[in-house]
Design a protein around this motif. Structure first.
Motif, mmCIF file in Angstrom:
data_model
loop_
_atom_site.group_PDB
_atom_site.id
_atom_site.type_symbol
_atom_site.label_atom_id
_atom_site.label_comp_id
_atom_site.label_asym_id
_atom_site.label_seq_id
_atom_site.Cartn_x
_atom_site.Cartn_y
_atom_site.Cartn_z
ATOM 1 N N ARG A 226 12.508 31.425 15.221
ATOM 2 C CA ARG A 226 11.493 30.366 15.279
ATOM 3 C C ARG A 226 12.112 29.113 15.873
ATOM 4 N N LYS A 227 11.441 28.543 16.872
ATOM 5 C CA LYS A 227 11.898 27.318 17.510
ATOM 6 C C LYS A 227 10.728 26.353 17.627
ATOM 7 N N ILE A 228 11.055 25.093 17.843
ATOM 8 C CA ILE A 228 10.010 24.095 18.070
ATOM 9 C C ILE A 228 9.492 24.276 19.500
ATOM 10 N N PRO A 229 8.176 24.468 19.674
ATOM 11 C CA PRO A 229 7.642 24.583 21.041
ATOM 12 C C PRO A 229 7.554 23.207 21.703
ATOM 13 N N TYR A 230 7.956 23.144 22.963
ATOM 14 C CA TYR A 230 7.907 21.899 23.722
ATOM 15 C C TYR A 230 7.168 22.133 25.038
ATOM 16 N N PRO A 231 6.627 21.061 25.635
ATOM 17 C CA PRO A 231 5.956 21.196 26.935
ATOM 18 C C PRO A 231 6.925 21.670 28.012
ATOM 19 N N SER A 232 6.390 22.372 28.997
ATOM 20 C CA SER A 232 7.174 22.810 30.144
ATOM 21 C C SER A 232 6.614 22.126 31.394
ATOM 22 N N LYS A 233 6.962 22.628 32.565
ATOM 23 C CA LYS A 233 6.430 22.063 33.808
ATOM 24 C C LYS A 233 4.952 22.377 33.987
ATOM 25 N N ASN A 234 4.470 23.365 33.253
ATOM 26 C CA ASN A 234 3.046 23.730 33.315
ATOM 27 C C ASN A 234 2.222 22.634 32.634
ATOM 28 N N PRO A 235 1.330 21.953 33.350
ATOM 29 C CA PRO A 235 0.561 20.845 32.763
ATOM 30 C C PRO A 235 -0.251 21.233 31.529
ATOM 31 N N PHE A 236 -0.675 22.501 31.452
ATOM 32 C CA PHE A 236 -1.464 22.936 30.303
ATOM 33 C C PHE A 236 -0.655 22.907 29.009
ATOM 34 N N THR A 237 0.671 22.962 29.123
ATOM 35 C CA THR A 237 1.513 22.927 27.921
ATOM 36 C C THR A 237 1.797 21.506 27.454
ATOM 37 N N TRP A 238 1.384 20.506 28.222
ATOM 38 C CA TRP A 238 1.655 19.116 27.844
ATOM 39 C C TRP A 238 0.936 18.725 26.563
ATOM 40 N N LEU A 239 -0.067 19.518 26.194
ATOM 41 C CA LEU A 239 -0.777 19.248 24.949
ATOM 42 C C LEU A 239 0.150 19.393 23.743
ATOM 43 N N PHE A 240 1.283 20.085 23.926
ATOM 44 C CA PHE A 240 2.284 20.175 22.856
ATOM 45 C C PHE A 240 2.814 18.789 22.451
ATOM 46 N N LEU A 241 2.666 17.808 23.321
ATOM 47 C CA LEU A 241 3.107 16.455 22.987
ATOM 48 C C LEU A 241 2.305 15.875 21.827
ATOM 49 N N LEU A 242 1.080 16.372 21.650
ATOM 50 C CA LEU A 242 0.169 15.753 20.686
ATOM 51 C C LEU A 242 -0.268 16.665 19.552
ATOM 52 N N VAL A 243 -0.223 17.983 19.749
ATOM 53 C CA VAL A 243 -0.670 18.895 18.692
ATOM 54 C C VAL A 243 0.314 20.045 18.515
ATOM 55 N N SER A 244 0.343 20.589 17.317
ATOM 56 C CA SER A 244 1.240 21.701 17.009
ATOM 57 C C SER A 244 0.706 23.041 17.495
ATOM 58 N N CYS A 245 -0.619 23.183 17.538
ATOM 59 C CA CYS A 245 -1.236 24.471 17.891
ATOM 60 C C CYS A 245 -2.256 24.301 19.019
ATOM 61 N N PRO A 246 -1.792 23.952 20.226
ATOM 62 C CA PRO A 246 -2.744 23.753 21.334
ATOM 63 C C PRO A 246 -3.480 25.017 21.734
ATOM 64 N N ASN A 247 -2.938 26.188 21.383
ATOM 65 C CA ASN A 247 -3.671 27.425 21.672
ATOM 66 C C ASN A 247 -5.005 27.431 20.941
#
Length: 308
Positions: A226-247
């Motif tokens: 288990r690791k902390i998820p962080y945003p990547s270069k994919n803009p859709f993952t930037w939501l990780f900056l604000l929420v734990s479960c963007p899926n």
């Protein structure tokens, strides 16, 4: 090296079920379950829940005996989880049902509507678009189950599949009945409303897939890391900056878009019920992140930025 003695008691009756002598200190709960199965073959490992307290939380399979708060004689309490079924089987069953059921209504097979409408096609473009979106969503889920998701638990109780299928299959039939009904009327604001809703749906579907891929990359195959998820270069993952479960955020957004597109009350209710459930899951996952990682980003909320 000191060895442990492990006694396993029934969590309900406190009856001694098994006594294991000379257990290695580095033995995991999974290994203890396997030893227990040798004396009680009717309870294979997936059937078992072992706890330190009769009403306590189940120990994880990877927990190591010598790291648990027990003496050299450890007492574990057993609960029978009942018949199990694999998560993959559950998901495939849950998602194949709505895909098939919706298409029955879309093609207006006999005995659903009046016989004069059997195998006829709707005259409204939005009905065909809704079918494409609904089918795409569940085909995507099926493919993700087979090729993307990595499950931390191999099985779940068999009884859950009936509850889950009732929810997914029932709502799919309810939505499909009204959207594909011969008397269905298109959205109030016509093509503009449909285009806006379609954009929301497509963006959220892409976002949901992007998050699933990001979460998959966090856990190597066969691992429970288990690791902390962080945003990547994919803009859709930037939501990780604000929420734990963007899926979950994207999932709810997809159904809101579908509800706007079809302007159908059952879809809106399905979205509301789904939002309520994923919010519970998101809060639980958020709490576990905070508990497990001391450096977890403080700005994140479970599912809705700045609110929830």
């Amino acid at each position: 090296m000191k060895h442990y003695e492990v006694e396993i008691l029934d969590a309900k009756t406190r009856e001694k079920l098994c006594f294991l002598d000379k257990v290695e200190p580095h033995a995991t709960i999974a290994e203890i379950k396997n030893l227990f199965t040798k004396t009680h073959p009717q309870w294979y490992p997936a059937h078992q829940s072992l706890c330190l307290d009769p009403k306590g939380k189940s120990l994880k399979d990877e927990d190591v005996l010598q790291k648990l708060p027990v003496g050299t004689t450890a007492t574990l309490y057993f609960r029978d989880l009942g018949a199990q079924i694999s998560w993959v089987t559950v998901f495939l069953t849950e998602y194949a049902g709505p895909l098939f059921i919706y298409l029955l209504f879309y093609f207006r097979v006999p005995f659903i509507y009046s016989h004069k409408y059997d195998f006829t096609s709707s005259r409204h473009t939005v009905v065909h678009l809704a079918c494409i979106c609904h089918s795409f969503h569940y085909i995507k889920r099926l493919l993700e189950t087979l090729f993307v998701h990595r499950f931390s638990h191999g099985t779940m109780p068999l009884r859950n599949i009936f509850k889950n299928c009732t929810y997914y299959w029932g709502f799919a039939a309810w939505m499909a009945y009204y959207i594909n009904h011969p008397l269905y009327t298109p959205p109030t604001y016509g093509a503009q409303q449909v285009k806006l809703a379609l954009a929301i749906f497509v963006i959220c579907q892409l976002g949901n897939f992007s998050i699933h891929m990001a979460l998959r990359d966090l856990r190597p195959a066969g691992s429970k890391t288990r690791k902390i998820p962080y945003p990547s270069k994919n803009p859709f993952t930037w939501l990780f900056l604000l929420v734990s479960c963007p899926n979950y955020t994207y999932e709810v957004g997809s159904w809101i878009g579908f509800a706007i597109m079809t302007q159908c009350l059952p879809v809106a209710l399905f979205s509301l019920v789904g939002f309520t459930q994923v919010t519970i899951w998101a809060k639980g996952k958020h709490r576990s992140y905070l508990k497990e990682f001391q450096d977890y980003p403080p700005l994140r909320m479970p599912i809705i930025p700045f609110l929830l």
